[in-house]
Design an enzyme around this catalytic site. Structure first.
Site, mmCIF file in Angstrom:
data_model
loop_
_atom_site.group_PDB
_atom_site.id
_atom_site.type_symbol
_atom_site.label_atom_id
_atom_site.label_comp_id
_atom_site.label_asym_id
_atom_site.label_seq_id
_atom_site.Cartn_x
_atom_site.Cartn_y
_atom_site.Cartn_z
ATOM 1 N N ASN A 1 13.508 14.839 0.234
ATOM 2 C CA ASN A 1 14.389 16.135 0.246
ATOM 3 C C ASN A 1 13.660 17.382 0.328
ATOM 4 O OD1 ASN A 1 14.106 18.138 -2.345
ATOM 5 N ND2 ASN A 1 13.346 15.968 -3.193
ATOM 6 N N PHE B 1 4.991 21.589 -11.813
ATOM 7 C CA PHE B 1 3.823 21.739 -10.945
ATOM 8 C C PHE B 1 3.705 20.787 -9.857
ATOM 9 C CE2 PHE B 1 1.516 23.329 -15.102
ATOM 10 C CZ PHE B 1 2.322 24.761 -14.973
ATOM 11 N N CYS C 1 6.689 20.297 -7.395
ATOM 12 C CA CYS C 1 7.511 20.127 -5.974
ATOM 13 C C CYS C 1 6.551 20.483 -4.792
ATOM 14 C CB CYS C 1 8.444 20.977 -5.856
ATOM 15 S SG CYS C 1 9.760 20.324 -6.774
ATOM 16 N N THR D 1 7.479 14.242 -6.353
ATOM 17 C CA THR D 1 7.672 13.750 -5.143
ATOM 18 C C THR D 1 6.511 13.552 -4.174
ATOM 19 O OG1 THR D 1 8.689 15.744 -4.282
ATOM 20 C CG2 THR D 1 10.135 14.017 -5.255
ATOM 21 N N CYS E 1 10.112 -22.441 7.541
ATOM 22 C CA CYS E 1 10.173 -21.328 8.351
ATOM 23 C C CYS E 1 8.811 -21.190 9.014
ATOM 24 C CB CYS E 1 10.508 -20.107 7.652
ATOM 25 S SG CYS E 1 9.285 -19.301 6.553
ATOM 26 N N CYS F 1 6.370 -15.657 2.059
ATOM 27 C CA CYS F 1 7.358 -16.784 2.051
ATOM 28 C C CYS F 1 8.764 -16.264 1.541
ATOM 29 C CB CYS F 1 6.789 -17.858 0.865
ATOM 30 S SG CYS F 1 7.906 -18.831 0.847
#
Lengths: 433, 440
Positions: free
Chosen positions: A77, A137, A139, A205, A350, A390
């Site tokens: 954001n 402290f 952002c 963030t 697989c 896996c």
């Protein structure tokens, strides 16, 4: 049912699930609904100084990465702190707190880096009867360009200084929210502690560009053809957050400093993991923004069930339980020998384990004509990559060789505990002789 | 007065007009972008993937699915067409549940394979709808090849030959190219003229001349083709139909299912097609199912498939059988026709005997039953009509020099569209190697 009541630095809440300072906590309407939904507390969206409020962009504020079916894995954001008048926020905080006395109400703050500004804002919020403050402290976008947010959080001396002002001018418990956009998270935590912080909260963030539009060649989220780095959060950041929480929890200088864990908490399990690594509670944002406030019901029921199953009667029984097991690489047991084992009944054929091992690891898995995959113990270094790639849970597991058994790869018997500090190849061991 | 499903005899217009449009539209519409993205994400990108092995044309399925997942259906379609130039039709008609999707590891893991067929259609439709044909021809070789039969085998062969720079003439006895894609499969599997669109798209490569209404043996001989061309490919399919060998077979309204399916495919207005009230289909393969299902879709009241052996021996796939039963077709197994009973020259019922399938073969039991029928479709297999100079139940990789074969008429492989494509493509490669090796 286990008692989820928590007492975090003297602030009581009926459960350890708080909403982090973010858009969900920007106004009374949301916060009341969050409390009705069952959230234990909120950290009100960051307030700034009195005066003309900040402005936000009028184009997209969020960018994202998704898994299949558009499941949101990471969100970023470029929204700033609250863009509503300070008086409105203060009035609403007071109003909500008056009606929800059992819930934690913390006010996040971010004002210019001078003592008067902090003194002033602290004075203004006193009347709200909020339970504490959180110093933003962290952002990394927008406000940092103006010398606030992570611009403070990246300089431990500033953290210490501002924290000291806050403790000096307010009697409220003080949580310092840390930015992860720094090389060693322990340094700002230590600074907060020196400044007198009652707790730290982390992580804020992470600086990020979620994607680049390959037609317009602009970063996302795009504003009129341009983009800027935003703060990244959501499930994708959880491993980074867990490590940073653990580093503070186990560091000698910060051990015992209360921590509010933040970063990708989406389910009760995530919360329990943060708490096991030393967080006294957790703060949630992206999961609520993705699924709505109702997720707290799953968090409450899940954590209660888990604690009941483990015989834990209070969250304190869980907090920090995994901290003693977080250590440095040099202390890991080099005589802990495991080998991959493939459950042939569970195997769906697989071949991803084979491709991974053959192409990128140790050529320790064989493949037969009829697609039977087997581990060759004389090549397997137990790297765990086959387990990780896996698609079938528990199809491949790592099995420990008992002491005295011969490791076919090395031809040596599994011996007693020994780590790098005593290993003959370690130059510092040799030097000590 | 309009007809209803209860109207006796063979009549058209049993249903309201909207019902025809609905019944003969796409049975399974193409995935949209989001659905494709979700479906593609289920692929595990297996090593040496079992689905590739299970595909007669060996399409690199994990690669094309990953290309879809990463937003490049164009690249996905190219991956498909590299191996199977009729990948669009195969996506619609392949019995995927017995081929790639049966082999899918997610079938083993949770009984729900990746939707390979539908993803293939997503990619190929996307690109075909844009009219893009991503193949070009190599420099002209000056070699000329005759391809007899414009079905899947012939078309695949012709395209690959044209790609290698040869000039190709494709001949077909019918009015339109496409073979069974155009004439032989159920309408709802490839509606909206898909077979012709695909042929037109395929021909965009250039260097291929299509001659319709040209029949081998009638209009042109194999000897003449061998004399006039550098190589000949025979993809003539199976031109004959097996007889019931039951009394009353010649009564009117007893018909070959393949003819019915062909007529149905060529009729744009399905409400004009007559269909019986009580329809009996004899056989156990795809043709039987296609005839029976479409009889119901045209408004027949009672449709019964009768197959002489056990259900497990029906060559129609389980998926097809289930679909037939879902639209209301009754399937009776272990019963063989004894006599077609008539009234006034037309069929009125069929008498069946129950059978026992033992080590000595099929035995008719004394236990008899009769099904009311005003229309009977025979779907008990097709046979090769061998051109002069060749013989056998199926064409061998031929004793004749510079003649290749592929598709239903050829030995080896199942009678599937995808097998025909593989054989046509491989024959083209063999022809190319032969022609270029023979230079000088």
């Amino acid at each position: 049912m286990a008692d989820l009541t928590t007492n975090f630095i003297g602030i009581k809440s009926p459960n350890p699930f708080w909403l982090a300072s973010a858009p969900p906590t920007d106004k009374e309407y949301n916060v009341r609904r969050a409390f009705e939904a069952g959230w234990g507390g909120v950290v009100w969206k960051t307030l700034g100084s009195e005066g003309p409020p900040v402005v936000n962009v009028n184009g997209p504020r969020y960018g994202a990465i998704w898994g299949a079916d558009r499941r949101l894995l990471g969100l970023n954001n470029i929204e700033l702190i609250t863009d509503r008048p300070l008086e409105v926020n203060l009035r609403e905080i007071k109003s909500v707190k008056r009606d929800w006395k059992d819930r934690a109400m913390i006010i996040s703050l971010m004002v210019p880096c001078d003592e008067e500004s902090w003194k002033d804002i602290l004075k203004r919020i006193e009347d709200t009867e909020a339970d504490g403050v959180e110093l933003n402290f962290g952002c990394p976008h927008g406000m940092a360009e103006r010398g606030m947010g992570s611009a403070v959080g990246q300089v431990p001396e500033y953290i210490e200084m501002v924290t000291r002002w806050v403790k000096q001018h307010s009697r409220m418990p003080c949580i310092v929210k840390l930015t992860p956009n720094i090389s060693d998270i322990r340094k700002p935590a230590e600074a907060a502690k020196r400044g007198g912080a009652d707790a730290v909260s982390l992580i804020n963030t992470i600086n990020s560009i979620t994607s680049v539009n390959l037609d317009s060649f602009s970063p996302e989220p795009m504003i009129d053809g341009k983009g800027t780095h935003g703060g990244y959060c959501g499930p994708a950041v959880k491993p980074i957050a867990l490590n940073m929480v653990a580093e503070i929890a186990r560091s000698e200088a910060t051990r015992g400093l209360p921590i509010s864990g933040i970063g990708g908490v989406t389910t009760w399990r995530d919360a329990a993991e943060f708490m096991a690594l030393g967080a006294g509670n957790v703060q949630v944002c992206t999961a609520a923004m993705t699924y709505g406030f109702k997720i707290v019901e799953e968090m409450i029921s899940g954590l209660s069930q888990y604690m009941d199953e483990k015989g834990m009667t209070s969250t304190a029984d869980l907090v920090g339980r995994a901290v003693p097991n977080v250590t440095d690489w040099q202390f890991l047991n080099l005589n802990y020998v495991t080998k991959a084992r493939i459950d042939q009944d569970a195997c769906i054929g697989c071949g991803r384990c084979f491709a991974a091992c053959e192409d990128t690891s140790h050529q320790a898995i064989s493949m037969s004509e009829d697609r039977v995959f087997e581990v060759m113990d004389d090549e397997c270094v137990a790297c765990n990559l086959c387990v990780n790639v896996c698609p079938v849970e528990d199809c491949i597991t790592m099995v420990e060789l008992p002491k005295g058994a011969v490791d076919e790869r090395t031809g040596k018997k599994v011996a007693d505990f020994a780590n790098w500090t005593t290993h003959p190849n370690n130059p510092s061991v040799t030097a000590a002789e | 007065m309009s007809n209803t499903p209860l109207t006796p005899g063979i009549v058209s217009g049993r249903l309201v007009p909207e019902a025809y449009a609905h019944n003969f539209d796409d049975l399974e519409p193409v995935l949209d972008g989001h659905e494709a993205h979700v479906a593609a994400d289920r692929c595990y990108f297996c090593h040496d993937a079992p689905c590739i092995t299970a595909c007669p044309t060996s399409i690199d399925i994990p690669l094309f699915i990953r290309q879809i997942a990463t937003g490049t259906p164009e690249a996905a379609a190219k991956t498909i067409w590299d191996q199977n130039i009729l990948g669009g039709m195969c996506a619609r008609v392949c019995p995927t549940e017995e081929l790639c999707e049966e082999a899918c590891v997610r079938e083993a893991a949770e009984g729900k394979p990746v939707e390979i067929g539908r993803l293939q259609r997503f990619a190929t439709d996307r690109v075909m709808d844009k009219g893009v044909h991503p193949f070009t021809r190599a420099p002209a070789t000056g070699k000329r090849v005759a391809v007899v039969g414009a079905g899947p085998a012939g078309l695949a062969c012709a395209h690959r030959l044209a790609m290698h720079g040869h000039d190709v003439v494709v001949m077909d006895r019918r009015a339109k190219p496409g073979g069974l894609n155009e004439y032989g499969i159920a309408s709802y599997k490839a509606p909206h003229g898909f077979a012709q669109r695909e042929v037109e798209w395929l021909l965009q490569i250039g260097g291929i001349t299509v001659q319709t209404g040209v029949e081998l043996g009638r209009d042109v001989t194999l000897d003449a083709l061998r004399a006039d061309y550098d190589a000949v490919f025979l993809g003539i399919g199976l031109g004959g139909v097996n007889a019931l060998r039951a009394a009353g077979e010649d009564l009117s309204n007893v018909r070959d299912a393949v003819d019915f399916i062909e007529e149905l495919r060529q009729q744009p207005d399905k409400s004009k097609l007559g269909i019986g009230r009580d329809v009996v289909v004899i056989g156990g393969g795809m043709t039987a199912v296609d005839a029976a299902v479409q009889s119901r879709l045209l408004g027949a009241q009672n449709v019964t498939i009768v197959y002489r052996r056990g259900q497990e021996k029906m060559s129609a796939s389980a998926h097809e059988q289930t679909h037939a039963q879902q639209v209301g077709v009754r399937i009776i197994c272990n019963a063989a026709p004894v006599e077609v009973i008539g009234a006034g020259g037309a069929v009125s019922a069929v008498e069946f005997a129950y059978t026992e399938d033992g080590p000595e073969g099929l035995k008719l039991l004394a236990d008899i039953f009769t099904l009311k029928a005003d229309q009977v479709f025979k779907a008990i297999g097709q046979t090769l009509v061998a051109p002069d100079g060749l013989s056998g139940a199926k064409l061998d990789a031929t004793p004749l020099a510079r003649v290749w074969t592929g598709g239903d008429c050829a030995m080896g492989g199942e009678d599937l569209t995808v097998t025909a494509v593989a054989e046509g493509r491989d024959a083209a490669e063999a022809i190319h190697a032969n022609l270029m090796g023979a230079v000088g």
